[in-house]
Every structure is written in C-alpha cells, then in structure tokens.
Enzyme design. Structure first.
Site, PDB file in Angstrom:
ATOM      1  N   HIS A  79       0.833  -1.210   0.000  1.00  0.00           N
ATOM      2  CA  HIS A  79       0.000   0.000   0.000  1.00  0.00           C
ATOM      3  C   HIS A  79       0.872   1.266   0.000  1.00  0.00           C
ATOM      4  CE1 HIS A  79      -3.695   2.256   1.697  1.00  0.00           C
ATOM      5  NE2 HIS A  79      -2.728   3.159   1.606  1.00  0.00           N
ATOM      6  N   GLU A  80       1.853   1.293   0.907  1.00  0.00           N
ATOM      7  CA  GLU A  80       2.675   2.495   1.022  1.00  0.00           C
ATOM      8  C   GLU A  80       3.667   2.609  -0.129  1.00  0.00           C
ATOM      9  OE1 GLU A  80       1.599   4.612   2.984  1.00  0.00           O
ATOM     10  OE2 GLU A  80       0.374   3.312   4.245  1.00  0.00           O
ATOM     11  N   HIS A  83       2.087   4.151  -3.083  1.00  0.00           N
ATOM     12  CA  HIS A  83       2.007   5.622  -3.047  1.00  0.00           C
ATOM     13  C   HIS A  83       3.280   6.245  -3.623  1.00  0.00           C
ATOM     14  CE1 HIS A  83      -1.769   6.263  -1.104  1.00  0.00           C
ATOM     15  NE2 HIS A  83      -1.457   5.626  -0.004  1.00  0.00           N
TER      16      HIS A  83
END
Ligand SMILES: [Zn+2]
Ligand SMILES: [Zn+2]
Length: 168
Positions: A79-80, A83
């Site tokens: 998820h990170e 980004h």
C-alpha cells in the site's frame, strides 16, 4: 522520541525484504529502476503507515505490525510503496488513492485496493502528529482542538503552517 515497542532483527529483515520485493516487482513491471525507499518504524496513531513522497520514505506502525505481522507485511507495505510509485510515475497531482494507485495495487501487487486497514490503533496518547515543510510536530489535544476551531500554528524553523498528518 524512542520506540517503546521491541522489534527483533528478523522482523526488520522481513519488512526490508518485502519492501525490496515490492520495488523489484515494480521495476520489472514498469521497466524502470525505482530507488529503494527509506523505511522507518515510527508511525504512530491511527495510520498503519505513511508514505513521504518527496523524501522517498515510508513509515510503518510497529504497534499495528505486531498485531498480525504477516498480514501487515502483505498489505500495508505494498500500500505504502504504491504511493511512492504513483508519485514517481505521475507526480503529485493525482489523488492519493485514485485510479493510478488502485491499478498498481490490483495489477502489480494483486491486492484489493483498500484505503483502510483493520488494525487497532494504540490507545490515544492525547498527542497528535502534525507536519510542516521540514519536520514532524507533536501537538497536545488542547492545541489540536484549537486547530479544529480555526487556530493556526507555525513551525519556528520553516515558518510553514502545521498540518495534521494524513493517516492512510
Ligand atoms: Zn518546519
Ligand atoms: Zn494510502
């Protein structure tokens, strides 16, 4: 600041290995050479993690990691990292959890693009994390409530307005 939670060497290795794996997958997928982000384990509060785009850094919530290490590694790290990839590929004008991010989550990492997670936050310490342009600031609940009522606090160093950090 001091991390009160303990982390074993092998936990850190598992985390680092997953980050490397996520970046290597992205390199193959996009035919690029993304640089390895800095990984810190000092995320606090309600967020499982935060991606610092300009610094190419991700911060992970150790308290939540320890609730379910495998699930945390399998979901929060991609998820990170996603980004950061979105930022490198498309710049900062796209929405954080927009189509570009969702595509990376599903097509590259084969994950459901969930914005949220179901780890339990550490019981509130009555402190809130804010950021300016140069560093992190911790505000008491009293000041935090004043901000909600419209007050502004400035960083003495960079003079920027302090803004509540985005949990995701
Ligand atoms: Zn500052
Ligand atoms: Zn996010």
């Amino acid at each position: 600041m001091g991390n009160e939670q303990l982390l074993t060497v092998s936990d850190k290795q598992l985390i680092d290995r997953k980050v490397i794996q996520c970046i290597e997958l992205a390199n193959q997928f996009f035919g690029k050479n993304f640089s390895m982000p800095t990984v810190k384990l000092n995320q606090r509060g309600r967020a499982a993690g935060t991606a610092y785009l300009q610094r190419n850094e991700i911060r992970l919530n150790l308290y939540m990691y320890q609730q379910n290490p495998k699930k945390f590694i399998d979901t929060v790290i991609p998820h990170e990292v996603a980004h950061l990839l979105v930022f490198h590929l498309y710049g900062s004008k796209v929405r954080p959890h927009g189509r570009e991010w969702q595509n990376i989550m599903s097509n590259l990492y084969d994950l459901t693009p969930d914005r949220t997670h179901d780890f339990t936050p550490k019981p509130p310490s009555q402190l809130f994390e804010y950021q300016c342009s140069c560093q992190k600031h911790t505000l008491s609940i009293r000041r935090h409530n004043k901000v909600k009522q419209g007050a502004q606090y400035f960083c003495r160093n960079c003079k920027a307005i302090l803004e509540l950090m985005n949990p995701c």
